[in-house]
Design a protein around this motif. Structure first.
Motif, short mmCIF file in Angstrom:
data_model
loop_
_atom_site.label_atom_id
_atom_site.label_comp_id
_atom_site.label_asym_id
_atom_site.label_seq_id
_atom_site.Cartn_x
_atom_site.Cartn_y
_atom_site.Cartn_z
N THR A 137 0.84 -1.21 0.00
CA THR A 137 0.00 0.00 0.00
C THR A 137 0.88 1.26 0.00
O THR A 137 0.55 2.23 -0.67
CB THR A 137 -0.97 0.02 1.20
N GLY A 138 2.02 1.21 0.71
CA GLY A 138 2.93 2.35 0.72
C GLY A 138 3.42 2.68 -0.69
O GLY A 138 3.38 3.83 -1.14
N ARG A 146 2.67 5.94 -2.93
CA ARG A 146 3.76 6.79 -3.43
C ARG A 146 3.67 6.97 -4.95
O ARG A 146 3.97 8.04 -5.47
CB ARG A 146 5.13 6.21 -3.03
N ILE A 176 1.16 11.30 4.27
CA ILE A 176 2.30 10.37 4.21
C ILE A 176 3.58 11.06 4.64
O ILE A 176 4.38 10.51 5.40
CB ILE A 176 2.42 9.79 2.79
N GLU A 218 1.70 9.91 9.06
CA GLU A 218 0.41 9.47 9.60
C GLU A 218 -0.26 8.46 8.66
O GLU A 218 0.20 8.25 7.55
CB GLU A 218 -0.50 10.69 9.82
N VAL A 234 -3.09 7.04 6.17
CA VAL A 234 -4.11 7.43 5.21
C VAL A 234 -5.43 6.77 5.66
O VAL A 234 -5.40 5.76 6.38
CB VAL A 234 -3.67 6.90 3.83
N TYR A 248 -0.33 -3.60 4.69
CA TYR A 248 -1.78 -3.62 4.87
C TYR A 248 -2.17 -4.98 5.41
O TYR A 248 -1.70 -5.98 4.86
CB TYR A 248 -2.50 -3.37 3.54
N ARG A 302 14.24 7.79 2.62
CA ARG A 302 13.09 8.13 1.80
C ARG A 302 12.53 9.47 2.30
O ARG A 302 12.89 9.92 3.38
CB ARG A 302 12.05 7.03 1.97
N ASP A 358 9.86 10.31 3.65
CA ASP A 358 9.21 10.26 4.97
C ASP A 358 10.09 9.57 6.01
O ASP A 358 9.62 9.08 7.01
CB ASP A 358 7.85 9.55 4.86
P1 ADP Z 1 6.86 1.84 6.21
O1 ADP Z 1 6.18 0.59 6.62
O2 ADP Z 1 8.36 1.70 6.15
O3 ADP Z 1 6.43 3.03 7.00
P2 ADP Z 1 5.24 1.91 3.81
O4 ADP Z 1 5.73 2.09 2.42
O5 ADP Z 1 4.58 0.64 4.14
O6 ADP Z 1 6.50 2.17 4.71
O7 ADP Z 1 4.21 3.08 4.16
C1 ADP Z 1 4.52 4.44 3.98
C2 ADP Z 1 3.34 5.35 4.38
O8 ADP Z 1 2.19 5.07 3.55
C3 ADP Z 1 2.83 5.16 5.82
O9 ADP Z 1 3.58 5.88 6.77
C4 ADP Z 1 1.36 5.66 5.67
O10 ADP Z 1 1.31 7.08 5.66
C5 ADP Z 1 0.95 5.18 4.29
N1 ADP Z 1 0.30 3.85 4.35
C6 ADP Z 1 0.82 2.69 3.86
N2 ADP Z 1 -0.02 1.66 4.09
C7 ADP Z 1 -1.07 2.16 4.77
C8 ADP Z 1 -2.24 1.60 5.33
N3 ADP Z 1 -2.51 0.28 5.24
N4 ADP Z 1 -3.12 2.41 5.97
C9 ADP Z 1 -2.89 3.72 6.07
N5 ADP Z 1 -1.79 4.34 5.58
C10 ADP Z 1 -0.88 3.56 4.93
#
Ligand code: ADP
Length: 182
Positions: free
Chosen positions: A33-34, A38, A55, A59, A61, A86, A129, A131
């Protein structure tokens, strides 16, 4: 061999790396999902514009938005899939379960990538990255502990959880995972 997999773990635990590797080896869909979010930001879509500042603050989403993305991608033709990032809270876990029951593709295994917090922070700072700055990392770890960590117990109770020691080299971890899903 298991075909419907989920990776659970803190930011920086290596979920994305291991999921990418495993999905390539088995030709499974890798659903991060990240990554998907992105991509939306990169392409400057309406969705991307909506989620960008969330992001970048570290926080979460909204559950509704990520559920839509997940559903859309699970509908793609596939030999199997790996969910990465997720669900991130109990409400997402319950929605996922409903979606998967309807698709008749229940989760078969959940890998929990375990790693000490000090290693996580180091890894994230090196990764760099957008964030991945110190403030955002703190926020993400706090949210992880409060919202995502309870999912370990949740999947343990469903007898789906497999523990993986993620504080090691990439190859050893990958072999451990492949052995456990065989
Ligand atoms: P990491 O696990 O290293 O933080 P991710 O790529 O999984 O990196 O996620 C990056 C960002 O994307 C999260 O900090 C969040 O803001 C958003 N995000 C990703 N997956 C979700 C989710 N399932 N629900 C809500 N926000 C999400």
């Amino acid at each position: 061999m298991k075909k419907h997999l989920l990776f659970l773990g803190a930011p920086g635990a290596g979920k994305g790396t291991q999921a990418a590797l495993l999905s390539e080896i088995n030709s499974y869909l890798h659903l991060s999902t990240g990554e998907l979010l992105r991509k939306e930001i990169e392409m400057n879509t309406d969705l991307g514009k909506q989620v960008k500042s969330i992001i970048n603050k570290g926080e979460l989403v909204s559950d509704k938005l990520v559920l839509e993305i997940v559903q859309k991608n699970l509908d793609k033709d596939n030999k199997g899939w790996i969910l990465d990032g997720y669900p991130r809270n109990l409400s997402q876990a319950n929605s996922l379960s409903e979606v998967l029951i309807k698709k008749n593709q229940p989760l078969e295994i959940v890998f929990y990538l375990d790693i000490p917090e000090e290693v996580l922070i180091k890894r994230l700072l090196i990764r760099g990255r957008k964030d991945d700055n110190e403030d955002t990392i703190k926020t993400r770890l706090k949210i992880y502990k409060r919202n995502t960590e309870p999912l370990i117990e949740y999947y343990k109770n469903l007898s789906l959880l497999e523990y993986v020691n993620a504080d090691g080299d990439l190859k050893t971890i990958s072999e451990d995972i492949r052995q456990k899903m065989a």
